[in-house]
Design an enzyme around this catalytic site. Structure first.
Site, mmCIF file in Angstrom:
data_model
loop_
_atom_site.group_PDB
_atom_site.id
_atom_site.type_symbol
_atom_site.label_atom_id
_atom_site.label_comp_id
_atom_site.label_asym_id
_atom_site.label_seq_id
_atom_site.Cartn_x
_atom_site.Cartn_y
_atom_site.Cartn_z
ATOM 1 N N HIS A 69 0.854 -1.186 0.000
ATOM 2 C CA HIS A 69 0.000 0.000 0.000
ATOM 3 C C HIS A 69 0.892 1.240 0.000
ATOM 4 C CE1 HIS A 69 -2.775 3.079 1.442
ATOM 5 N NE2 HIS A 69 -3.765 2.263 1.116
ATOM 6 N N CYS A 90 -3.860 2.440 -4.768
ATOM 7 C CA CYS A 90 -4.760 3.267 -3.956
ATOM 8 C C CYS A 90 -4.814 4.662 -4.573
ATOM 9 C CB CYS A 90 -4.269 3.326 -2.509
ATOM 10 S SG CYS A 90 -5.283 4.415 -1.492
ATOM 11 N N HIS A 105 -7.762 0.224 -4.343
ATOM 12 C CA HIS A 105 -8.563 1.083 -3.466
ATOM 13 C C HIS A 105 -9.019 2.263 -4.308
ATOM 14 C CE1 HIS A 105 -6.447 0.050 0.638
ATOM 15 N NE2 HIS A 105 -7.065 -0.992 0.104
ATOM 16 N N ASP A 153 -12.839 2.892 -1.220
ATOM 17 C CA ASP A 153 -12.055 3.211 -0.029
ATOM 18 C C ASP A 153 -12.704 4.411 0.662
ATOM 19 O OD1 ASP A 153 -10.052 2.980 1.792
ATOM 20 O OD2 ASP A 153 -8.520 3.943 0.568
ATOM 21 N N HIS A 154 -12.832 4.314 1.936
ATOM 22 C CA HIS A 154 -13.415 5.376 2.769
ATOM 23 C C HIS A 154 -14.766 5.830 2.194
ATOM 24 C CE1 HIS A 154 -9.051 6.432 4.124
ATOM 25 N NE2 HIS A 154 -9.391 5.184 4.354
ATOM 26 N N TYR A 172 -14.948 4.610 7.559
ATOM 27 C CA TYR A 172 -15.571 3.343 7.183
ATOM 28 C C TYR A 172 -17.035 3.211 7.610
ATOM 29 C CZ TYR A 172 -10.964 1.960 5.689
ATOM 30 O OH TYR A 172 -9.767 1.898 5.019
#
Ligand code: DNO
Length: 393
Positions: free
Chosen positions: A235, A273, A300, A353-354, A370
């Site tokens: 990541h 990501c 992501h 993601d998020h 999240y």
């Protein structure tokens, strides 16, 4: 792409049933809180996997197997080598249970970092944010990190001082907690004193030394991963630049190239990501998705928007409304997926993601970044783009 969802285990307020309703088929999770000095056992992994499968979901990706500081610092060689053995045993046990993708990171001390967890968006939601001036206020006037002043201009120090003086005790405490008491997934919680101690350990570790330590780790771990059919996906640093005088070495396209070149193996890959890489203006995400396609094991999808006046600060934007060309990235990823299909090849798991805290998200205490509804919206939007790109390109 395979649509996946991050779940923090049985204590996560978002349930597996809700995740299925949101449209995901795969779960991204870890044995959070597991002792870092002991490998994850086959029994523990099997039990967690069975729990997911009973809910009609699969364990798609492990995010993350933590890389202990002993490996990143390599100051105590026997301790480093023991930690690598533990990491490898965990990989072997995961592979024995049929899990084939593991995300990890090589960020010193801190995992992802934000200064605000409840930043009001224009439409009434709450977003995560990184504010460079608040961060400087923390580093210079709360942590009082020795040597920190040298990293800032006079104007930046002055702005940080004003920011610090404008905060009451509660706001200062909140900033400290947000920065060093652990965002979800990091499994690390520090007090200010412990944190300064940890930073001290890095006085002797510059970027080159951290790269040497990472290279050693990859040389030991990738062959084991390859032997058991495991895909490792590093990541990127979040945010993608050095913080607190700590080196960060997975921030740019050149860094990603470096990682891949260390050990040429299908097991040595990336987590793509968009949120983390996308904070840097000099990261061209569409070009990166194209160049690194075959090495991307996990995706992501998230968007950030840099502030106009200070591009070092950013907000987590709606999934399709940040600086990243999300449609362009998805088009590249679909191209990669088609290429793999032609080779009879590997799946490409992605997760939204998020997400912003929206509507009923405010009624429960979910992990920062999240919540249920914000991510459900993100997933729906991303699937819409994917569907259209598939049809039209
Ligand atoms: C934040 C996450 C990170 C990530 C780790 C991967 O939401 O993207 O915590 O899981 O850095 O090791």
């Amino acid at each position: 792409m395979e649509h996946t969802w991050r779940w923090f285990g049985p204590d996560d307020p978002v349930t597996l049933s809700e995740i299925r309703q949101a449209g995901a088929t795969g779960i991204v999770t870890a044995l959070h809180g597991h002792a870092p000095t002991v490998p994850w056992s086959i029994e523990e992994i099997t039990e967690r996997k069975a729990l997911l499968e009973a809910a009609g979901l699969s364990w798609s990706v492990v995010e993350s197997v933590p890389v202990p500081e002993a490996i990143k610092q390599a100051l105590d060689i026997p301790a480093r080598d023991r930690a690598i053995e533990v990491f490898c045993s965990t990989l072997e046990n995961l592979a024995a249970c049929g899990i084939d993708t593991v995300c990890y990171n090589f960020m010193p001390i801190l995992d992802w970092t934000r200064t605000e967890l409840e930043w009001p968006t224009e439409t009434g939601g709450r977003a995560l944010r990184f504010d460079q001036t608040s961060f400087a206020a923390f580093e210079l006037f709360i942590l009082e990190r020795p040597g920190a002043q040298a990293l800032y201009s006079e104007a930046e120090i002055e702005a940080a001082r004003r920011c610090f003086e404008g905060m009451d005790e509660l706001a200062r405490q909140r900033l400290v907690t947000t920065l060093i008491a652990g965002l979800p997934g990091s499994d690390q919680h520090y007090t200010l004193a412990q944190f300064l101690e940890h930073l001290k350990a890095y006085e002797a570790i510059d970027e080159d030394r951290l790269r040497d330590n990472y290279q050693y780790f990859l040389q030991k771990v990738v062959p084991v991963a390859e032997r058991v059919g495991m895909r490792l996906a590093v990541h990127p640093d979040d945010p993608p630049r050095p913080l607190l005088g700590l080196p960060r070495i997975v921030s740019t396209a050149a860094d990603a190239r470096w990682v891949i070149d260390q050990v040429q193996s299908p097991a040595n890959g990336l987590t793509f990501c968009t949120g983390s890489w996308g904070v840097r203006k000099d990261n061209d995400l569409v070009a990166m998705a194209r160049e690194f396609g075959p090495h991307i094991h996990f995706v992501h999808l998230r968007a950030t928007r840099r502030d106009l006046e200070d591009p070092q600060s950013f907000i987590e934007a709606d999934h399709l409304e940040g600086d990243v060309d999300m449609v362009g990235v998805i088009r590249e990823l679909i191209g990669e997926e088609r290429r793999r299909a032609g080779e009879g090849g590997a799946r490409l798991p992605m997760r939204p993601d998020h997400g912003h805290k929206l509507c009923d998200d405010n009624a429960r205490q979910t992990n920062p970044g999240y919540p249920l509804i914000g991510r459900l919206k993100g997933l729906a939007e991303l699937r819409g783009v994917e569907c259209a790109v598939r049809r039209l390109c």
